[in-house]
Design an enzyme around this catalytic site. Structure first.
Site, mmCIF file in Angstrom:
data_model
loop_
_atom_site.group_PDB
_atom_site.id
_atom_site.type_symbol
_atom_site.label_atom_id
_atom_site.label_comp_id
_atom_site.label_asym_id
_atom_site.label_seq_id
_atom_site.Cartn_x
_atom_site.Cartn_y
_atom_site.Cartn_z
ATOM 1 C CB THR A 20 -0.946 0.017 1.215
ATOM 2 O OG1 THR A 20 -0.179 -0.118 2.420
ATOM 3 C CG2 THR A 20 -1.952 -1.122 1.135
ATOM 4 C CB CYS A 21 4.147 2.145 1.413
ATOM 5 S SG CYS A 21 3.768 1.755 3.128
#
Length: 639
Positions: free
Chosen positions: A605-606
């Site tokens: 997700t980063c």
């Protein structure tokens, strides 16, 4: 001298209220008081009757009270008029490796339950127990995903409460019939990959009977419980069988069930009155906060009518919708100081740990107010304008918090903690049990335990140090604001009603399904790994977009976004400006990996990246992608 007890933060409890809460705690219950008005011609020592939430009580007028005064009463415990539940007896064989007093899970008539092995009983011996049954609950499942390893919510036979257990994912009997068991991971030793913690919110009465207070802490996930039924006025509105049967349905069906519960069974009748809230646009937050915080918990569930002062018109839905959007937008505005953007996702908001410094003295009441706004929006099918960090949704639901949640909040800090686990001698890092906070240019050292600045970190206490950091990052640093947010939220929504949802579904309920431009999404996607050469022309990538475009409905598209980017939100300017954790543009990326190495897609997700295995068929891709999305939302391991 009466010791000051911890409160929810707004107002310290006076000695009388402390006494009420202490008595309730000692009896193992929860205090509940009500405000009543002394009727005309009633004086100290005289008795009168009053009706509270459908129940009538006889009250003695206290000393120094007079007609027209409002006094607090503590109603006597009412015996339940509910009929004894119908039960069914089961006989099972204690599985291998289970010792006396050790719990294990099993399938009984299609229901996942937790049983504790009795004393003087060992593997291979038979035991019997009785389980309440629901005539309409045929074939219900209480586990969120059969066959998956991870933290699993199940039912405890002894008191019929939901609790979390960690299972290894392997049934001793694959038939699913009576007696099929799952091994439990009962170790309390800290494990960076497996340890999980759940918020424990204890309700207490406040000085104002309209305003409960409470305490909030993180406990080991295996110690956290939740009621599996909802009883109002001695009438069961939700049973554990209702929850278990609804939990297996689609998101749309679960939403319909929840909304019907709110409007048909929890919302006050027209005869009980309705609430009219008049606010000024120029002083929206102040007026809304003062008006909503003056309401009782019963008032929060009544029908509301919203009016903007000086603007004639009938609220047929549009005014209320605008009210919730404007209030949530202003509350989540970083300039207001209560919330700020997440470090890893600029679209998500998180509680500002420095809000005590950057906001007004009464800043905590705004968190309570916003909790009520979130609860009322959910109750009345309204949407808020803004997305929250995933760990906040988990706290609202009472779901386990792990180091993976810390990774989504601050990946650099997560990586530094993970490196400590692999070190031969962690004492070389010269760490102690403290954390450093910086606010308005001022650095402050926070002790993670008593005497933490004098306690050095070594290999023996590394687990304690990592656990203390997780507790601090995910709760302790925002304990009071988060406690107020939860107290306000549960002033409206009963917790058992939320047990059918996961954190992704709660975000969709509060924020709505996003409007996704598939052409914009595809044209602003990057390809790497084994897909870098052919990019979108690669067969697997073609299958991926075919599945997402034509086979996924709006809910699954939103869940895919949540899986890869951490939120269902789409930037207002489209996917071309999708940001990563460093606030720089990080476009949606499909990274090709070998299906021999990875069985399921993995998300980062980063970086807004999905690692997609090179599957051999479109059908296999769709099945594995769906499983990864759903299992990720429910906290299961997919390896």
């Amino acid at each position: 001298k009466v010791e000051q007890e911890i409160s929810g933060g707004i107002v310290a409890m006076n000695p009388d209220v402390q006494s009420i809460n202490r008595a309730a705690t000692e009896s193992g219950g929860t205090a509940q008081t009500f405000l009543v008005t002394i009727p005309p011609n009633i004086h100290p020592g005289m008795t009168f009757t009053t009706s509270v939430e459908g129940q009538r009580f006889q009250v003695t007028c206290p000393p120094n009270a007079s007609p027209g005064m409002t006094v607090r009463i503590v109603p006597p415990s009412q015996p339940s008029t509910e009929a004894a539940p119908v039960t069914q007896e089961f006989e099972v064989v204690v599985p291998p490796g289970v010792r006396p007093h050790q719990p294990f899970t099993l399938m009984a008539n299609g229901q996942r339950v937790l049983v504790t092995c009795p004393p003087n009983v060992g593997p291979g011996q038979k035991i019997r127990f009785r389980l309440p049954i629901h005539q309409a609950a045929a074939g219900i499942k209480l586990s969120y995903n059969e066959g998956a390893a991870g933290w699993n919510r199940t039912i405890r036979v002894t008191d019929m409460k939901f609790l979390w257990v960690r299972v290894d994912g392997k049934d001793n009997n694959d038939s699913g019939e009576m007696g099929s068991t799952k091994a439990l991971d009962t170790s309390e030793k800290f494990d960076f990959q497996k340890s999980a913690y759940v918020r424990k919110l204890v309700f207490m009465e406040g000085n104002d009977a309209r305003m409960r207070t409470g305490t909030l802490e993180l406990v080991n996930a295996s110690q956290a419980t939740c009621d599996s039924r909802l009883i109002v006025h001695n009438r069961t509105l939700i049973s554990y069988a209702d929850i278990a049967s609804v939990q297996t349905k689609t998101f749309e069906d679960k939403t319909s069930w929840f909304q019907n519960l709110c409007t048909s069974q929890l919302q006050g009748d027209w005869e009980e009155g309705r609430i009219k809230l008049v606010v000024r646009r120029s002083h929206l937050l102040q007026d809304a906060m003062e008006g909503i915080m003056s309401l009782s918990r019963m008032d929060m569930r009544k029908k509301w009518g919203i009016e903007f002062m000086g603007e004639p018109g009938i609220d047929a839905g549009g005014v209320t919708r605008e009210f919730f959007e404007l209030v949530s937008e202003q509350m989540l505005d970083p300039d207001f100081g209560l919330w700020h953007s997440s470090q890893t996702n600029q679209q998500c908001m998180t509680i500002n740990p420095a809000s005590k410094i950057s906001c007004l003295e009464d800043y905590l009441i705004y968190y309570r107010f916003f909790g009520r706004i979130l609860g009322k929006a959910l109750f009345d099918r309204q949407l808020i304008k803004g997305h929250l960090e995933k760990y906040i949704y988990k706290h609202l639901l009472g779901w386990p918090i792990t180091f993976e949640d810390l990774k989504e909040q601050d990946e650099d800090y997560y990586s530094s903690c993970k490196k400590l686990v692999g070190m031969d001698d962690v004492s070389l890092m010269c760490l102690d049990f403290t954390a450093t906070e910086e606010s308005l240019g001022v650095r402050e050292e926070i002790e993670l335990c008593q005497g933490g600045s004098l306690k050095e970190v070594n290999n023996d206490n590394l687990g304690q140090y990592l656990e203390a950091n997780l507790r601090y990052r995910m709760l302790d640093r925002v304990n009071l604001p988060l406690c107020e947010l939860l107290l306000g939220f549960f002033d409206v929504i009963p917790e058992p009603a939320l047990t059918v949802f996961d954190s992704q579904e709660l975000e969709l309920l509060l924020c709505g399904l996003p409007s996704i431009d598939m052409e914009d999404w595809q044209s602003n996607t990057l390809y790497s790994g084994s897909f870098e050469t052919k990019k979108s022309r690669n067969q697997v990538c073609n299958w991926f977009w075919d599945v997402v475009t034509n086979d996924f409905d709006s809910e699954m598209k939103a869940r895919l976004l949540q899986f890869v980017t951490g939120t269902s939100g789409v930037p207002s300017r489209g996917f071309s400006v999708l940001q990563g954790n460093d606030a720089n543009i990080k476009k949606f990326t499909i990274h090709g990996v070998s299906s021999k190495q990875y069985h399921y897609p993995r998300a980062h997700t980063c970086f807004n990246r999905i690692d997609l295995p090179d599957y051999s068929s479109k059908k296999q891709l769709e099945e594995r992608l769906r499983q990864a999305i759903v299992m990720s939302a429910q906290g299961f391991d997919i390896e």
